[in-house]
Design a protein around this motif. Structure first.
Motif, PDB file in Angstrom:
ATOM      1  N   THR A  73       0.825  -1.208   0.000  1.00 43.98           N
ATOM      2  CA  THR A  73       0.000   0.000   0.000  1.00 43.98           C
ATOM      3  C   THR A  73       0.856   1.253   0.000  1.00 43.98           C
ATOM      4  O   THR A  73       0.504   2.263  -0.632  1.00 43.98           O
ATOM      5  CB  THR A  73      -0.931   0.001   1.224  1.00 43.98           C
ATOM      6  N   ALA A  74       1.982   1.222   0.691  1.00 43.58           N
ATOM      7  CA  ALA A  74       2.828   2.404   0.824  1.00 43.58           C
ATOM      8  C   ALA A  74       3.304   2.907  -0.533  1.00 43.58           C
ATOM      9  O   ALA A  74       3.355   4.118  -0.782  1.00 43.58           O
ATOM     10  CB  ALA A  74       4.023   2.095   1.728  1.00 43.58           C
ATOM     11  N   ILE A  75       3.654   1.981  -1.433  1.00 41.03           N
ATOM     12  CA  ILE A  75       4.172   2.387  -2.746  1.00 41.03           C
ATOM     13  C   ILE A  75       3.065   3.043  -3.574  1.00 41.03           C
ATOM     14  O   ILE A  75       3.273   4.093  -4.194  1.00 41.03           O
ATOM     15  CB  ILE A  75       4.752   1.164  -3.479  1.00 41.03           C
ATOM     16  N   THR A  76       1.871   2.438  -3.560  1.00 42.46           N
ATOM     17  CA  THR A  76       0.747   3.054  -4.277  1.00 42.46           C
ATOM     18  C   THR A  76       0.373   4.389  -3.653  1.00 42.46           C
ATOM     19  O   THR A  76       0.101   5.374  -4.353  1.00 42.46           O
ATOM     20  CB  THR A  76      -0.474   2.119  -4.264  1.00 42.46           C
ATOM     21  N   ALA A  77       0.364   4.441  -2.318  1.00 38.84           N
ATOM     22  CA  ALA A  77      -0.091   5.643  -1.611  1.00 38.84           C
ATOM     23  C   ALA A  77       0.820   6.832  -1.837  1.00 38.84           C
ATOM     24  O   ALA A  77       0.351   7.962  -2.001  1.00 38.84           O
ATOM     25  CB  ALA A  77      -0.214   5.338  -0.119  1.00 38.84           C
ATOM     26  N   ILE A  78       2.149   6.621  -1.852  1.00 39.49           N
ATOM     27  CA  ILE A  78       3.041   7.767  -1.994  1.00 39.49           C
ATOM     28  C   ILE A  78       2.932   8.381  -3.385  1.00 39.49           C
ATOM     29  O   ILE A  78       3.042   9.596  -3.557  1.00 39.49           O
ATOM     30  CB  ILE A  78       4.503   7.373  -1.666  1.00 39.49           C
ATOM     31  N   VAL A  79       2.664   7.547  -4.397  1.00 39.53           N
ATOM     32  CA  VAL A  79       2.402   8.080  -5.735  1.00 39.53           C
ATOM     33  C   VAL A  79       1.046   8.778  -5.763  1.00 39.53           C
ATOM     34  O   VAL A  79       0.888   9.836  -6.382  1.00 39.53           O
ATOM     35  CB  VAL A  79       2.472   6.962  -6.790  1.00 39.53           C
ATOM     36  N   ALA A  80       0.064   8.199  -5.080  1.00 38.27           N
ATOM     37  CA  ALA A  80      -1.276   8.785  -5.044  1.00 38.27           C
ATOM     38  C   ALA A  80      -1.272  10.145  -4.344  1.00 38.27           C
ATOM     39  O   ALA A  80      -2.102  11.010  -4.668  1.00 38.27           O
ATOM     40  CB  ALA A  80      -2.243   7.837  -4.354  1.00 38.27           C
ATOM     41  N   LEU A  81      -0.364  10.356  -3.406  1.00 34.94           N
ATOM     42  CA  LEU A  81      -0.269  11.669  -2.758  1.00 34.94           C
ATOM     43  C   LEU A  81       0.080  12.747  -3.777  1.00 34.94           C
ATOM     44  O   LEU A  81      -0.496  13.844  -3.775  1.00 34.94           O
ATOM     45  CB  LEU A  81       0.785  11.630  -1.641  1.00 34.94           C
ATOM     46  N   MET A  83      -0.483  12.416  -6.987  1.00 31.36           N
ATOM     47  CA  MET A  83      -1.627  12.467  -7.893  1.00 31.36           C
ATOM     48  C   MET A  83      -2.738  13.335  -7.319  1.00 31.36           C
ATOM     49  O   MET A  83      -3.465  14.008  -8.061  1.00 31.36           O
ATOM     50  CB  MET A  83      -2.138  11.058  -8.160  1.00 31.36           C
ATOM     51  N   LEU A  84      -2.887  13.338  -5.996  1.00 32.88           N
ATOM     52  CA  LEU A  84      -3.895  14.179  -5.353  1.00 32.88           C
ATOM     53  C   LEU A  84      -3.680  15.647  -5.674  1.00 32.88           C
ATOM     54  O   LEU A  84      -4.625  16.366  -6.009  1.00 32.88           O
ATOM     55  CB  LEU A  84      -3.861  13.960  -3.839  1.00 32.88           C
ATOM     56  N   VAL A  85      -2.433  16.105  -5.581  1.00 35.66           N
ATOM     57  CA  VAL A  85      -2.133  17.510  -5.850  1.00 35.66           C
ATOM     58  C   VAL A  85      -2.406  17.850  -7.309  1.00 35.66           C
ATOM     59  O   VAL A  85      -2.939  18.915  -7.628  1.00 35.66           O
ATOM     60  CB  VAL A  85      -0.668  17.820  -5.483  1.00 35.66           C
ATOM     61  N   VAL A  86      -2.075  16.930  -8.211  1.00 35.02           N
ATOM     62  CA  VAL A  86      -2.312  17.159  -9.637  1.00 35.02           C
ATOM     63  C   VAL A  86      -3.813  17.200  -9.932  1.00 35.02           C
ATOM     64  O   VAL A  86      -4.310  18.108 -10.603  1.00 35.02           O
ATOM     65  CB  VAL A  86      -1.625  16.059 -10.481  1.00 35.02           C
ATOM     66  N   LEU A 325      -3.248   3.943 -12.777  1.00 31.51           N
ATOM     67  CA  LEU A 325      -4.673   3.697 -12.559  1.00 31.51           C
ATOM     68  C   LEU A 325      -4.969   3.435 -11.083  1.00 31.51           C
ATOM     69  O   LEU A 325      -5.989   3.884 -10.557  1.00 31.51           O
ATOM     70  CB  LEU A 325      -5.137   2.522 -13.416  1.00 31.51           C
ATOM     71  N   ASN A 326      -4.092   2.709 -10.423  1.00 25.11           N
ATOM     72  CA  ASN A 326      -4.275   2.470  -8.990  1.00 25.11           C
ATOM     73  C   ASN A 326      -4.172   3.768  -8.198  1.00 25.11           C
ATOM     74  O   ASN A 326      -4.921   3.979  -7.238  1.00 25.11           O
ATOM     75  CB  ASN A 326      -3.248   1.464  -8.481  1.00 25.11           C
ATOM     76  N   ALA A 327      -3.240   4.646  -8.594  1.00 22.99           N
ATOM     77  CA  ALA A 327      -3.084   5.926  -7.901  1.00 22.99           C
ATOM     78  C   ALA A 327      -4.312   6.803  -8.113  1.00 22.99           C
ATOM     79  O   ALA A 327      -4.818   7.433  -7.179  1.00 22.99           O
ATOM     80  CB  ALA A 327      -1.824   6.638  -8.387  1.00 22.99           C
ATOM     81  N   GLY A 351      -8.081   5.162   0.465  1.00 17.38           N
ATOM     82  CA  GLY A 351      -8.369   4.661  -0.874  1.00 17.38           C
ATOM     83  C   GLY A 351      -7.297   3.703  -1.366  1.00 17.38           C
ATOM     84  O   GLY A 351      -7.600   2.664  -1.966  1.00 17.38           O
ATOM     85  N   ALA A 352      -6.031   4.046  -1.110  1.00 17.05           N
ATOM     86  CA  ALA A 352      -4.933   3.159  -1.506  1.00 17.05           C
ATOM     87  C   ALA A 352      -4.998   1.842  -0.743  1.00 17.05           C
ATOM     88  O   ALA A 352      -4.759   0.765  -1.304  1.00 17.05           O
ATOM     89  CB  ALA A 352      -3.593   3.854  -1.257  1.00 17.05           C
TER      90      ALA A 352
END
Length: 400
Positions: A73-81, A83-86, A325-327, A351-352
């Motif tokens: 989860t950590a790897i997906t989540a750090i990319v998703a963070l 992605m959140l800003v974008v 897509l996961n992010a 979510g992640a």
């Protein structure tokens, strides 16, 4: 007289019909808000965990698997963070998975050479993150291309470069200095200190409880946050400790949450996504914010790369596949809107965790990868549909 009575009856029917129509969207909006809330996400995660625990005879909630789930989860989540800003600014980045593949390949090639230390590898990964962020932002912020098109082109470009450099083969030979980011555990006093800080952060909103206009929501948020800290403590103290990728991701999440809620930059991020024309009229430097957001997601993806390589100890050619897509799914499931202007860090983390829990559980059940991708696709489509429903007042269909 009869005519007046008939008119009154017609008016009553019209009012009742209007009230019924108003009540239905209100009820739908209430359901949607619950689904997109932290409580709704935690309930969904609890249901998924319960189902997989029963189907796997408890293996899913074993100490070892929970530790593995947290690292995934950590790897997906750090990319998703990033992605959140974008996404909060009304843009999107489809290139993060391909960039991770390229960055993984370059990191592994540097490590396999054995001629430099780990700090050179770390610097190279972060520099690549900045470079890719500048590349994407140049097309979007300077040349005016839609971010979907620009980053889709980068997706193909970067994936091609990764395959060309690796030759389609797995590269091994990762040093212990890099493996630290994926394999190490935080233990002892450092772990207790981390948990204590997390508990303080979870309880921090109580300081302004008496001044808040909605104390109930504050208490619910604090209760959910503290419950998450207790779950984290139980999962880490009962096994080998807190996985390093989780510690890095939670630290990054805490910093980003503070920046988004307590700085001018954070307020501008949401303003740009909420109403770009108004933000421009207010003098907000939109180009600067877009460039910053793409650099941020590039750097966070580079950090995720170090965690990924450190965990595997090698660089497979299919690294980062479907990561984008996961992010995106983690961000949208977490309550952010693809239209921009909204989103919370806590929602992204939940979510992640939900997305990765589904993947982890299906893997334990030996479900083929094809069906795992089908499940992820359906979850993403449902999350976006719920976002669309919230935008059109709970109406199920686009056309009458």
């Amino acid at each position: 007289m009869k005519s007046n009575v008939a008119n009154l009856k017609n008016d009553a029917v019209a009012v009742a019909s209007s009230d019924a129509k108003t009540e239905t969207p209100n009820r739908a909006n209430s359901i949607i808000s619950i689904l997109r809330s932290a409580a709704g996400l935690l309930a969904a995660i609890a249901i998924v965990w319960l189902v997989f625990s029963l189907l796997t005879d408890g293996i899913f909630v074993s100490d070892r698997n929970l530790s593995n789930l947290m690292r995934q989860t950590a790897i997906t989540a750090i990319v998703a963070l990033g992605m959140l800003v974008v996404i909060a600014q009304g843009e999107i980045d489809l290139s993060v998975g391909s960039f991770m593949s390229l960055c993984v390949t370059v990191v592994a090639m540097i490590e396999a050479s054995g001629t430099v230390g780990p700090w050179v590898t770390i610097f190279a990964a972060l520099a690549m993150g900045v470079a890719v962020g500048l590349w994407n932002s140049a097309w979007v912020a300077k040349l005016g291309l839609p971010s979907f098109v620009a980053t889709l082109g980068s997706l193909m470009l970067l994936r091609g470069l990764a395959l060309a450099l690796s030759g389609g083969r797995t590269i091994s030979g990762i040093s212990d200095g890099i493996r630290f980011f994926g394999d190490a555990f935080v233990t002892g006093p450092a772990l207790w200190a981390f948990i204590a800080v997390a508990a303080i952060i979870a309880l921090w909103p109580l300081r302004s409880l008496s001044q808040n206009s909605n104390p109930r929501s504050v208490l619910i948020r604090v209760a959910l946050g503290f419950a998450s800290v207790v779950l984290l403590a139980w999962a880490t103290l009962s096994y080998r400790g807190l996985p390093m990728p989780v510690a890095i991701t939670l630290t990054a999440a805490g910093l980003l949450a503070w920046m988004l809620t307590n700085t001018v930059w954070g307020r501008h991020v949401y303003a740009v996504g909420g109403n770009r024309a108004a933000a421009k009229s207010a003098g907000i430097p939109i180009t600067k914010h877009l460039v910053t957001s793409f650099i941020l997601i590039g750097v966070l993806t580079a950090i995720g790369t170090l965690m990924f390589v450190g965990r595997l100890g090698s660089a497979p050619p299919e690294s980062g596949l479907f990561l984008e897509l996961n992010a995106i799914a983690a961000v949208v499931i977490g309550g952010a809107s693809l239209y921009g202007g909204t989103g919370r860090v806590s929602g992204v983390l939940l979510g992640a965790l939900l997305m990765q829990s589904l993947g982890n559980g299906l893997s334990l059940l030996n479900v083929p990868t094809a069906y795992q991708n089908i499940t992820s696709g359906i979850v993403l489509m449902l999350a976006v549909y719920i976002d669309v429903l919230s935008k059109r007042g709970g109406k199920l269909f686009a056309r009458p």
